[in-house]
Design a protein around this motif. Sequence first.
Motif, PDB file in Angstrom:
ATOM      1  N   GLU A 276      -2.318   0.863   6.062  1.00 18.59           N
ATOM      2  CA  GLU A 276      -2.851   1.521   4.883  1.00 18.59           C
ATOM      3  C   GLU A 276      -1.988   3.110   4.761  1.00 18.59           C
ATOM      4  OE1 GLU A 276      -6.755   2.012   5.442  1.00 18.59           O
ATOM      5  OE2 GLU A 276      -7.300   0.116   4.641  1.00 18.59           O
ATOM      6  N   ALA A 277      -1.835   3.563   5.695  1.00 16.46           N
ATOM      7  CA  ALA A 277      -0.911   4.788   5.808  1.00 16.46           C
ATOM      8  C   ALA A 277       0.433   4.445   5.351  1.00 16.46           C
ATOM      9  CB  ALA A 277      -0.762   5.429   7.109  1.00 16.46           C
ATOM     10  N   GLN A 278       1.034   3.404   5.519  1.00 12.95           N
ATOM     11  CA  GLN A 278       2.248   3.115   5.043  1.00 12.95           C
ATOM     12  C   GLN A 278       2.171   2.911   3.636  1.00 12.95           C
ATOM     13  OE1 GLN A 278       4.269  -0.060   7.357  1.00 12.95           O
ATOM     14  NE2 GLN A 278       3.739   0.729   9.192  1.00 12.95           N
ATOM     15  N   VAL A 280       0.304   4.006   1.451  1.00  6.59           N
ATOM     16  CA  VAL A 280       0.164   5.360   0.636  1.00  6.59           C
ATOM     17  C   VAL A 280       1.214   5.993   0.693  1.00  6.59           C
ATOM     18  CG1 VAL A 280      -0.951   7.918   0.827  1.00  6.59           C
ATOM     19  CG2 VAL A 280      -2.380   5.763   1.529  1.00  6.59           C
ATOM     20  N   ALA A 281       2.060   6.041   1.836  1.00  8.46           N
ATOM     21  CA  ALA A 281       3.463   6.712   1.825  1.00  8.46           C
ATOM     22  C   ALA A 281       4.460   5.924   0.819  1.00  8.46           C
ATOM     23  CB  ALA A 281       4.145   6.639   3.354  1.00  8.46           C
ATOM     24  N   LEU A 282       4.501   4.768   0.863  1.00  8.09           N
ATOM     25  CA  LEU A 282       5.360   4.007  -0.260  1.00  8.09           C
ATOM     26  C   LEU A 282       4.800   4.527  -1.616  1.00  8.09           C
ATOM     27  CD1 LEU A 282       5.575   0.585   1.510  1.00  8.09           C
ATOM     28  CD2 LEU A 282       7.209   2.234   1.230  1.00  8.09           C
ATOM     29  N   ARG A 283       3.467   4.545  -1.753  1.00  8.10           N
ATOM     30  CA  ARG A 283       3.069   4.924  -3.307  1.00  8.10           C
ATOM     31  C   ARG A 283       3.632   6.444  -3.705  1.00  8.10           C
ATOM     32  NH1 ARG A 283      -3.377   2.800  -2.718  1.00  8.10           N
ATOM     33  NH2 ARG A 283      -3.086   0.618  -3.034  1.00  8.10           N
ATOM     34  N   LEU A 284       3.548   7.220  -2.685  1.00  6.08           N
ATOM     35  CA  LEU A 284       4.170   8.540  -2.976  1.00  6.08           C
ATOM     36  C   LEU A 284       5.742   8.669  -3.148  1.00  6.08           C
ATOM     37  CD1 LEU A 284       2.285  10.572  -0.248  1.00  6.08           C
ATOM     38  CD2 LEU A 284       1.863  10.773  -2.531  1.00  6.08           C
ATOM     39  N   GLN A 285       6.536   7.738  -2.425  1.00  6.98           N
ATOM     40  CA  GLN A 285       7.681   7.311  -2.594  1.00  6.98           C
ATOM     41  C   GLN A 285       7.973   6.843  -4.109  1.00  6.98           C
ATOM     42  OE1 GLN A 285       9.590   5.159   0.365  1.00  6.98           O
ATOM     43  NE2 GLN A 285       8.845   6.536   2.123  1.00  6.98           N
ATOM     44  N   THR A 286       7.332   6.122  -4.374  1.00  3.75           N
ATOM     45  CA  THR A 286       7.452   5.139  -5.702  1.00  3.75           C
ATOM     46  C   THR A 286       7.144   6.237  -6.846  1.00  3.75           C
ATOM     47  OG1 THR A 286       6.655   3.050  -5.019  1.00  3.75           O
ATOM     48  CG2 THR A 286       6.332   3.662  -7.097  1.00  3.75           C
TER      49      THR A 286
END
Length: 335
Positions: A276-278, A280-286
């Motif tokens: 889930e943390a990953q 969230v990080a990917l969503r921020l990168q996107t």
Amino acid sequence: MKTTIVISYFEVDDDGATLLGQETHEDISSALLPGQHHARVFFVKEFAGLSHRRWEVLHVTCLGPQGAEPARFQVYLYRIFSQTQEVYFKQSKQQPGAQRYLRKGTLVEVDYGHVPSLATEQGTRREVDGYNDTRQHGEMHKRRLAVVVNMTPNAVQVVPATSVFPQNGGKTFFEIDPGTLARLSFYGSSKKQSWVICSMIETVSFARILPPESLYTERGVKKSGRSVQYPVALSSRETKLLDDALLHSVGVTDYAATKARVANLYPQLRRVEALEAQVVALRLQTQVHTELEEEFRVLREVAEALANRAGLRLEQEIKEHMEIKELLAANHQAS
């Protein structure tokens, strides 16, 4: 009024039997008597001029009514001599810190009382059926060892112990370790086994609780007696057995297996939390990439507009710029 029942109490000693007192009942068809069972029976009775209150019942005789005479019952008692003072928790709980002594797993003695019998005006004895305000057969009775389960401000929840193996108890009982019993003067010296019956949990008054005779150390001195600090308790292993038996007594039979399954789910839960943390990080990168793409689109539109005004082709200019950049990089590497 007619005298119907007379109950006389005698103390038995080496010199014979001495009358202690008697109760006379008028127009009463039945009266309570100490019960007589396979086990020894003890009961409390106060007589004028005597400080002794707790007696062992030796036997009871019945004399039927003779003509106009009432039915007579004779109760023969034996005075119990105790070398240690009996202090009930109701008396000692006022001492500072006394409440903390009764905790889960503490071994205590409980005076449950006895199941009485009935003296009738016909001179017979019968069971106490119908006298529902007294102890009944099938309920826990007599003074016995017990284990504290919980303590409230006004009472104690306990489960009783017995020296008779519970035949139909299933997993609702467990045996007290001989090492634990060895710390109790009476129960340890009896060499009998003790099983705790968790299906018979009961809330009892402070007035029924007293410390069992035990071997303990006080201020560096080894002693034997009834310590009001209640020094003997179950071990951690026995406490786990107590918890398991209590759960089985209320029908929770899969608690241990469920607890193990939950424990096995914790690593998977941690992995899910990491994923889930990953995410969230990917969503921020996107989101960052999307914002950069939008900025690039705007810059390209501006560049195309400027190129058109200057009479240039943007794609051709970009291509020539990249070729020059590559050539400069090659020359830098060669040098």
